[in-house]
Design a protein around this motif. Structure first.
Motif, PDB file in Angstrom:
ATOM      1  N   LEU A 185       0.846  -1.192   0.000  1.00 12.45           N
ATOM      2  CA  LEU A 185       0.000   0.000   0.000  1.00 12.45           C
ATOM      3  C   LEU A 185       0.885   1.248   0.000  1.00 12.45           C
ATOM      4  CD1 LEU A 185      -2.600  -1.063   2.732  1.00 12.45           C
ATOM      5  CD2 LEU A 185      -3.047  -0.854   0.269  1.00 12.45           C
ATOM      6  N   ALA A 186       0.353   2.338  -0.555  1.00 14.79           N
ATOM      7  CA  ALA A 186       1.102   3.598  -0.513  1.00 14.79           C
ATOM      8  C   ALA A 186       0.197   4.671   0.095  1.00 14.79           C
ATOM      9  CB  ALA A 186       1.533   4.009  -1.919  1.00 14.79           C
ATOM     10  N   PRO A 187       0.528   5.249   1.246  1.00 14.07           N
ATOM     11  CA  PRO A 187       1.683   4.870   2.066  1.00 14.07           C
ATOM     12  C   PRO A 187       1.414   3.545   2.781  1.00 14.07           C
ATOM     13  CG  PRO A 187       0.364   6.527   3.212  1.00 14.07           C
ATOM     14  CD  PRO A 187      -0.281   6.333   1.874  1.00 14.07           C
ATOM     15  N   ALA A 188       2.462   2.790   3.031  1.00 15.32           N
ATOM     16  CA  ALA A 188       2.297   1.501   3.714  1.00 15.32           C
ATOM     17  C   ALA A 188       2.110   1.736   5.208  1.00 15.32           C
ATOM     18  CB  ALA A 188       3.509   0.616   3.459  1.00 15.32           C
ATOM     19  N   PRO A 189       1.095   1.095   5.809  1.00 12.04           N
ATOM     20  CA  PRO A 189       0.867   1.289   7.247  1.00 12.04           C
ATOM     21  C   PRO A 189       1.809   0.460   8.128  1.00 12.04           C
ATOM     22  CG  PRO A 189      -0.868  -0.080   6.318  1.00 12.04           C
ATOM     23  CD  PRO A 189       0.041   0.287   5.182  1.00 12.04           C
ATOM     24  N   VAL A 190       2.732  -0.277   7.503  1.00 14.89           N
ATOM     25  CA  VAL A 190       3.765  -1.010   8.248  1.00 14.89           C
ATOM     26  C   VAL A 190       5.097  -0.711   7.555  1.00 14.89           C
ATOM     27  CG1 VAL A 190       2.309  -2.937   9.028  1.00 14.89           C
ATOM     28  CG2 VAL A 190       3.422  -3.059   6.786  1.00 14.89           C
ATOM     29  N   ALA A 191       6.200  -1.053   8.225  1.00 11.82           N
ATOM     30  CA  ALA A 191       7.507  -0.879   7.592  1.00 11.82           C
ATOM     31  C   ALA A 191       7.556  -1.800   6.368  1.00 11.82           C
ATOM     32  CB  ALA A 191       8.614  -1.231   8.576  1.00 11.82           C
ATOM     33  N   ALA A 192       7.679  -1.221   5.177  1.00 11.27           N
ATOM     34  CA  ALA A 192       7.560  -2.033   3.959  1.00 11.27           C
ATOM     35  C   ALA A 192       8.837  -2.808   3.647  1.00 11.27           C
ATOM     36  CB  ALA A 192       7.191  -1.139   2.775  1.00 11.27           C
ATOM     37  N   ALA A 193      10.005  -2.196   3.938  1.00  5.03           N
ATOM     38  CA  ALA A 193      11.266  -2.785   3.463  1.00  5.03           C
ATOM     39  C   ALA A 193      11.530  -4.200   3.994  1.00  5.03           C
ATOM     40  CB  ALA A 193      12.430  -1.851   3.784  1.00  5.03           C
ATOM     41  N   PRO A 194      11.389  -4.452   5.307  1.00 10.00           N
ATOM     42  CA  PRO A 194      11.655  -5.825   5.776  1.00 10.00           C
ATOM     43  C   PRO A 194      10.708  -6.837   5.126  1.00 10.00           C
ATOM     44  CG  PRO A 194      11.200  -4.348   7.644  1.00 10.00           C
ATOM     45  CD  PRO A 194      11.070  -3.533   6.409  1.00 10.00           C
ATOM     46  N   PHE A 195       9.447  -6.460   4.949  1.00 11.83           N
ATOM     47  CA  PHE A 195       8.488  -7.395   4.355  1.00 11.83           C
ATOM     48  C   PHE A 195       8.800  -7.645   2.878  1.00 11.83           C
ATOM     49  CE2 PHE A 195       5.732  -6.216   8.022  1.00 11.83           C
ATOM     50  CZ  PHE A 195       5.497  -7.500   8.480  1.00 11.83           C
ATOM     51  N   LYS A 196       9.175  -6.583   2.158  1.00 13.56           N
ATOM     52  CA  LYS A 196       9.469  -6.775   0.733  1.00 13.56           C
ATOM     53  C   LYS A 196      10.708  -7.646   0.537  1.00 13.56           C
ATOM     54  CE  LYS A 196       6.992  -2.982  -1.347  1.00 13.56           C
ATOM     55  NZ  LYS A 196       7.026  -1.705  -2.065  1.00 13.56           N
ATOM     56  N   ALA A 197      11.625  -7.598   1.515  1.00 13.42           N
ATOM     57  CA  ALA A 197      12.853  -8.392   1.398  1.00 13.42           C
ATOM     58  C   ALA A 197      12.586  -9.893   1.557  1.00 13.42           C
ATOM     59  CB  ALA A 197      13.872  -7.922   2.442  1.00 13.42           C
ATOM     60  N   LEU A 198      11.349 -10.265   1.893  1.00 16.57           N
ATOM     61  CA  LEU A 198      11.005 -11.697   1.968  1.00 16.57           C
ATOM     62  C   LEU A 198      11.303 -12.407   0.655  1.00 16.57           C
ATOM     63  CD1 LEU A 198       7.656 -11.769   3.965  1.00 16.57           C
ATOM     64  CD2 LEU A 198       9.692 -13.138   4.447  1.00 16.57           C
ATOM     65  N   ALA A 199      11.231 -11.653  -0.441  1.00 11.12           N
ATOM     66  CA  ALA A 199      11.510 -12.245  -1.755  1.00 11.12           C
ATOM     67  C   ALA A 199      12.907 -12.847  -1.803  1.00 11.12           C
ATOM     68  CB  ALA A 199      11.354 -11.179  -2.843  1.00 11.12           C
ATOM     69  N   GLU A 200      13.822 -12.352  -0.940  1.00 13.21           N
ATOM     70  CA  GLU A 200      15.220 -12.802  -0.953  1.00 13.21           C
ATOM     71  C   GLU A 200      15.523 -13.883   0.077  1.00 13.21           C
ATOM     72  OE1 GLU A 200      17.057 -11.353  -3.284  1.00 13.21           O
ATOM     73  OE2 GLU A 200      15.377 -10.030  -3.758  1.00 13.21           O
ATOM     74  N   ALA A 201      14.536 -14.245   0.902  1.00 14.33           N
ATOM     75  CA  ALA A 201      14.806 -15.233   1.960  1.00 14.33           C
ATOM     76  C   ALA A 201      14.956 -16.626   1.354  1.00 14.33           C
ATOM     77  CB  ALA A 201      13.666 -15.219   2.979  1.00 14.33           C
ATOM     78  N   ASP A 202      15.562 -17.541   2.103  1.00 15.37           N
ATOM     79  CA  ASP A 202      15.699 -18.924   1.639  1.00 15.37           C
ATOM     80  C   ASP A 202      14.514 -19.782   2.071  1.00 15.37           C
ATOM     81  OD1 ASP A 202      18.318 -18.802   0.342  1.00 15.37           O
ATOM     82  OD2 ASP A 202      19.027 -18.291   2.350  1.00 15.37           O
ATOM     83  N   SER A 203      13.999 -19.519   3.251  1.00 21.20           N
ATOM     84  CA  SER A 203      12.814 -20.253   3.703  1.00 21.20           C
ATOM     85  C   SER A 203      11.937 -19.322   4.522  1.00 21.20           C
ATOM     86  CB  SER A 203      13.203 -21.502   4.493  1.00 21.20           C
ATOM     87  OG  SER A 203      14.103 -21.192   5.537  1.00 21.20           O
ATOM     88  N   PHE A 204      10.678 -19.699   4.630  1.00 22.11           N
ATOM     89  CA  PHE A 204       9.657 -18.797   5.170  1.00 22.11           C
ATOM     90  C   PHE A 204       8.597 -19.631   5.890  1.00 22.11           C
ATOM     91  CE2 PHE A 204       5.368 -16.978   4.026  1.00 22.11           C
ATOM     92  CZ  PHE A 204       5.421 -15.823   4.803  1.00 22.11           C
ATOM     93  N   VAL A 205       8.245 -19.185   7.088  1.00 29.27           N
ATOM     94  CA  VAL A 205       7.181 -19.850   7.853  1.00 29.27           C
ATOM     95  C   VAL A 205       6.088 -18.845   8.167  1.00 29.27           C
ATOM     96  CG1 VAL A 205       6.653 -20.721  10.181  1.00 29.27           C
ATOM     97  CG2 VAL A 205       8.549 -21.705   8.876  1.00 29.27           C
ATOM     98  N   VAL A 206       4.852 -19.237   7.946  1.00 27.93           N
ATOM     99  CA  VAL A 206       3.707 -18.411   8.358  1.00 27.93           C
ATOM    100  C   VAL A 206       2.632 -19.352   8.904  1.00 27.93           C
ATOM    101  CG1 VAL A 206       2.568 -18.385   6.074  1.00 27.93           C
ATOM    102  CG2 VAL A 206       2.176 -16.501   7.677  1.00 27.93           C
ATOM    103  N   ASP A 207       1.886 -18.859   9.882  1.00 26.37           N
ATOM    104  CA  ASP A 207       0.834 -19.664  10.512  1.00 26.37           C
ATOM    105  C   ASP A 207      -0.549 -19.188  10.067  1.00 26.37           C
ATOM    106  OD1 ASP A 207       2.013 -21.594  12.116  1.00 26.37           O
ATOM    107  OD2 ASP A 207       1.891 -20.425  13.967  1.00 26.37           O
ATOM    108  N   PRO A 208      -1.181 -19.876   9.116  1.00 27.09           N
ATOM    109  CA  PRO A 208      -2.567 -19.504   8.818  1.00 27.09           C
ATOM    110  C   PRO A 208      -3.493 -19.645  10.037  1.00 27.09           C
ATOM    111  CG  PRO A 208      -1.656 -20.788   7.010  1.00 27.09           C
ATOM    112  CD  PRO A 208      -0.651 -20.838   8.137  1.00 27.09           C
ATOM    113  N   HIS A 209      -3.089 -20.441  11.042  1.00 33.72           N
ATOM    114  CA  HIS A 209      -3.955 -20.514  12.232  1.00 33.72           C
ATOM    115  C   HIS A 209      -3.751 -19.331  13.195  1.00 33.72           C
ATOM    116  CE1 HIS A 209      -1.014 -23.535  14.451  1.00 33.72           C
ATOM    117  NE2 HIS A 209      -0.630 -22.309  14.661  1.00 33.72           N
TER     118      HIS A 209
END
Ligand SMILES: *Cc1c(COP(=O)(O)O)cnc(C)c1O
Length: 465
Positions: free
Chosen positions: A245-269
């Motif tokens: 979103l613009a402006p983003a209501p959270v810090a955008a940079a750390p979240f956008k850098a997820l594209a560069e991570a090797d593995s990722f965990v999220v809890d849909p629960h």
């Protein structure tokens, strides 16, 4: 106009009946068969048991209600409940394709949606029983790649990482945090030089205070050194949506850098509107599937016919979980401006609005501005001595919960002096930790409730004096 499907499910039993009937119609197509009398339960007996159960279930906290502003808990969305029950009527096992091809396909689609959310196309991933199992799996793959190197995580990372290090026989190295609870890059760099670290666990949304480790700054530093990056976003991962979103209501940079991570965990629960039993782990490089290999060829993992049991540490898994999550994603797409994004915009607004009130309050001190939707705060009515503040936090926690007319439920959190002291220089430290109050605002209904929740808090603090 018909009332839309929202919590609770009860006014919408027609949807449940319709869903169960549709599944039954398919089942009935296989022809009638005599039922086994051994499985008979007289209806009045079943009714009595369930009435007992309803009674037992009253020993609970009202997780559904905005007055519950404590731990990371809320009921699933009714669309998930109906979808779960529909699939559960068949009870497919997503261990293997022959355990239920339909829910295996639904799982693949839902996991692809998660991959797209963080900017990945190719990926390997699946749902898990929990964030704990998902993280275990990511660390197990990390160990396969760096067999004798350590895992680093911040001191505010979930305790599962140190514990799973023990399970995997890996050293874990805690990294200090700054005054926002974020991994301190200088301490990490120092330890990278001395500790033989193979993988860094970056937390996006710590369980305690919702802090965001600086993933965007860490990526280039760690890439240069050949260090693997695992992101534990069990709680905060879906906030990636709001970074667009613009402006983003959270810090955008750390979240956008997820594209560069090797593995990722999220809890849909947690923030994905699902019942418990739904975590997820994703790997950016599908070739890590080779580490799971037990009896099928390596090329298997790049084929379209992904056999979920072949890429999971768990064997049996509820196909119903995949059905529930998939159905939920149809109703709540992973978009910033609608669907799940709209839900998170509301929870984020709630956190910011309550943070403003706490900042302006005479009776409370906000530990730090919230990065997502978790607030940590403590009462100052009993003075600024760490022991007195801790005691007052506990008393407010108890008093609000015990209110017979209108209880409010918060959580407590113990924070180390180092994390709290820089932002609260008035505190006198007669002990090393501070017990504070904590609220995870993971229901969009909290937005409307913030003014009265805060008033209740103020009244409880005044009553202490
Ligand atoms: C909740 C959480 C976990 C553990 O996940 P479970 O689903 O409770 O097993 C791990 N890491 C973080 C950051 C969490 O918030």
């Amino acid at each position: 106009m018909q009332q839309p499907l929202n919590t609770p499910l009860l006014p919408h039993l027609d949807l449940l009946t319709q869903g169960l009937q549709a599944v039954s119609a398919w089942q009935d197509g296989f022809g009638p068969y005599p039922s086994a009398p051994e499985l008979d339960v007289p209806v009045d007996r079943a009714g009595a048991i369930l009435a007992d159960l309803a009674d037992r279930l009253r020993d609970n906290y009202p997780f559904h209600h905005p007055r519950y502003a404590g731990q990371m808990l809320k009921p699933p969305h009714p669309i998930a409940m109906v979808a779960y029950l529909m699939a559960m009527q068949i009870n497919p096992n997503n261990h293997a394709l022959d355990g239920g091809p339909a829910t295996a396909a639904l799982e693949r689609e839902a996991v692809s949606d998660l991959a797209r959310m963080i900017g990945w196309e190719a990926h390997l991933g699946h749902l898990t029983a929990s964030g704990t199992i998902a993280n275990l799996e990511a660390l197990w793959v990390a160990r396969s790649l760096h067999p004798d190197k350590a895992i680093a995580h911040s001191r505010q990372a979930h305790y599962t990482h140190a514990r799973m290090g023990e399970v995997l026989g890996l050293r874990t190295v805690p990294i200090e945090v700054d005054d926002r609870g974020r991994m301190e890059i200088s301490d990490l760099l120092a330890k990278l030089d001395t500790e033989r670290i193979g993988t860094v666990v970056v937390t996006l949304g710590t369980t305690g205070v919702g802090a965001l480790d600086p993933l965007d700054e860490l990526v280039p530093l760690l890439r240069d050194r050949g260090v693997r990056i695992h992101v534990d976003a069990a709680y905060g991962g879906f906030y990636r949506l709001l970074a667009d979103l613009a402006p983003a209501p959270v810090a955008a940079a750390p979240f956008k850098a997820l594209a560069e991570a090797d593995s990722f965990v999220v809890d849909p629960h947690k923030h994905g509107l699902q019942p418990y039993g739904c975590g997820a782990v994703l790997f950016r490089d599908p070739a890590v599937g080779r580490f799971y290999q037990h009896d099928s060829p390596y090329t298997y993992f790049t084929s379209k016919e992904l056999h979920l049991g072949e890429i999971s540490l768990e064997c049996s898994r509820a196909g119903a979980s995949a059905a529930a999550f998939w159905a939920t994603l149809q109703a709540f797409p992973l978009r910033p401006d609608c669907g799940l994004g709209a839900v998170l915009q509301a929870t984020r607004r709630a956190a910011l609005a309550w943070a403003d009130r706490l900042t302006a309050s005479e009776h409370f001190h906000l530990v730090m501005p919230p990065e997502i939707d978790i607030l940590a705060y403590f009462p100052t009515t009993a003075g600024w001595k760490a022991s007195a503040v801790s005691e007052a936090s506990s008393r407010i926690f108890e008093a609000l919960m015990a209110d017979p007319d209108s209880p409010v439920y918060l959580a407590k959190l113990v924070l180390p002096k180092g994390l709290v002291a820089p932002r609260a220089p008035q505190l006198e430290w007669d002990q090393d930790t501070l017990t504070v109050l904590r609220s995870c605002l993971l229901k969009p209904e909290h937005e409307a409730a913030v003014p009265w929740l805060h008033d209740r808090l103020e009244a409880a603090a005044r009553a202490l004096t």
